[in-house]
Design a protein around this motif. Structure first.
Motif, PDB file in Angstrom:
ATOM      1  N   ASN A   2       0.839  -1.189   0.000  1.00  0.00           N
ATOM      2  CA  ASN A   2       0.000   0.000   0.000  1.00  0.00           C
ATOM      3  C   ASN A   2       0.879   1.247   0.000  1.00  0.00           C
ATOM      4  OD1 ASN A   2      -2.389  -1.614   0.347  1.00  0.00           O
ATOM      5  ND2 ASN A   2      -1.825  -1.823   2.503  1.00  0.00           N
ATOM      6  N   THR A  30      -0.951  -1.067  -4.370  1.00  0.00           N
ATOM      7  CA  THR A  30      -2.246  -0.387  -4.346  1.00  0.00           C
ATOM      8  C   THR A  30      -1.977   1.037  -3.901  1.00  0.00           C
ATOM      9  OG1 THR A  30      -3.436  -2.417  -3.792  1.00  0.00           O
ATOM     10  CG2 THR A  30      -4.571  -0.328  -3.398  1.00  0.00           C
ATOM     11  N   TYR A  32      -3.026   4.838  -2.789  1.00  0.00           N
ATOM     12  CA  TYR A  32      -4.045   5.685  -2.170  1.00  0.00           C
ATOM     13  C   TYR A  32      -3.574   7.129  -2.306  1.00  0.00           C
ATOM     14  CZ  TYR A  32      -5.835   1.360  -0.222  1.00  0.00           C
ATOM     15  OH  TYR A  32      -6.355   0.093  -0.085  1.00  0.00           O
ATOM     16  N   LEU A  92      -6.684  -1.480   6.310  1.00  0.00           N
ATOM     17  CA  LEU A  92      -5.239  -1.424   6.076  1.00  0.00           C
ATOM     18  C   LEU A  92      -4.483  -1.448   7.400  1.00  0.00           C
ATOM     19  CD1 LEU A  92      -4.949   1.318   3.296  1.00  0.00           C
ATOM     20  CD2 LEU A  92      -5.430  -1.117   3.068  1.00  0.00           C
ATOM     21  N   VAL A  95       0.957   1.350   5.618  1.00  0.00           N
ATOM     22  CA  VAL A  95       1.036   2.042   4.338  1.00  0.00           C
ATOM     23  C   VAL A  95       2.363   2.774   4.286  1.00  0.00           C
ATOM     24  CG1 VAL A  95      -0.024   4.240   5.069  1.00  0.00           C
ATOM     25  CG2 VAL A  95      -0.277   3.479   2.706  1.00  0.00           C
TER      26      VAL A  95
END
Length: 261
Positions: A2, A30, A32, A92, A95
């Motif tokens: 992440n 992924t 964000y 999550l 990150v």
């Protein structure tokens, strides 16, 4: 893995460049992206540029941060990372936040899976012992607390959800705004610096300035470009000295030049 960015409309190109650099070595990302002004077209531009990656754009209202001081150099988006544990999905557990003036030159995997050892963050410091003590006096904190560079932050979201207090952050900002210099770094250092695991900046947050300082301090153990190619992961063009601007001075610009060729 992440990955978190916090950007505005001006940073689309740099964001794409940063992503391009990291997917050379890994593809299981992924992304964000926290923002308050990205148009639908800008979001599509990023998504369409990397069709194999997953993207989640999270809109943040400007009103939520109206009490925070900003400047041309430090826009509102710098504060979003402080509240990432509240803004990101609760599913999550960790990150990796990165500024977008970064070029990744090796796999992020070892960094991403670093053991937090019960800390809230893993990050680097770019200041020496003297400046650490100066910043501690300025921020009125213990002089053993390291001054954190917030350009690269591995976040323990599970722990941060338990300790991040928006009222505490706002109170600190309002009380100390006249002595704050690097706004978000001051906040994170003062409130969470003692909950941060310090990593080797030579590997995970290397800038031209830090490279020069290291080589001056260690004349018999200088690191060169070949050492950096083999060992370093993140090249951070922090500050005003950036290779895409005129009058850039530094040796690390080679990694940016190779990426944009």
């Amino acid at each position: 893995m992440n990955i978190l960015f916090s950007i505005n409309q001006k940073f689309i190109s740099l964001t794409k460049l940063c992503i391009s650099s990291m997917i050379r070595f890994d593809t299981d990302f992924t992304f964000y992206i926290l923002h308050h002004d990205l148009s639908y077209e800008s979001q599509r531009e990023i998504i369409d540029s990397f069709p194999s990656q997953q993207f989640h754009f999270i809109f943040v209202t400007e009103e939520s941060f109206s009490s925070f001081p900003v400047s041309n150099r430090y826009p509102l988006e710098i504060y979003y990372r402080l509240f990432a544990s509240n803004l990101l999905p609760n599913t999550l557990d960790r990150v990796l936040y990165m500024d977008v003036d970064i070029v990744v030159i090796n796999s992020l995997r070892n960094l991403y899976y670093t053991d937090f050892e019960d800390n809230a963050y893993c990050a680097c410091t770019h200041v020496n012992e003297g400046l650490t003590k100066f910043n501690s006096r300025r921020l009125k904190i213990e002089n053993t607390v390291p001054y954190i560079n917030t350009g690269v932050l591995l976040m323990n979201l599970e722990k941060l959800r338990k300790i991040v207090n928006s009222t505490e952050i706002l109170e600190f900002v309002n009380k100390n705004k006249n002595r704050m210099i690097l706004f978000d770094q001051d906040v994170l250092t003062a409130l969470y610096g003692n909950k941060t695991k310090i990593l080797d900046y030579r590997l995970y947050n290397l800038s031209d300035r830090m490279l020069s300082l290291y080589n001056i301090k260690h004349p018999n153990e200088k690191i060169d470009i070949e050492w950096i190619r083999k060992n370093s992961v993140i090249i951070h063009y922090c500050g005003r000295n950036k290779p895409w601007k005129e009058n850039y001075m530094g040796s690390l610009g080679i990694f940016y030049s190779e990426l944009v060729q």
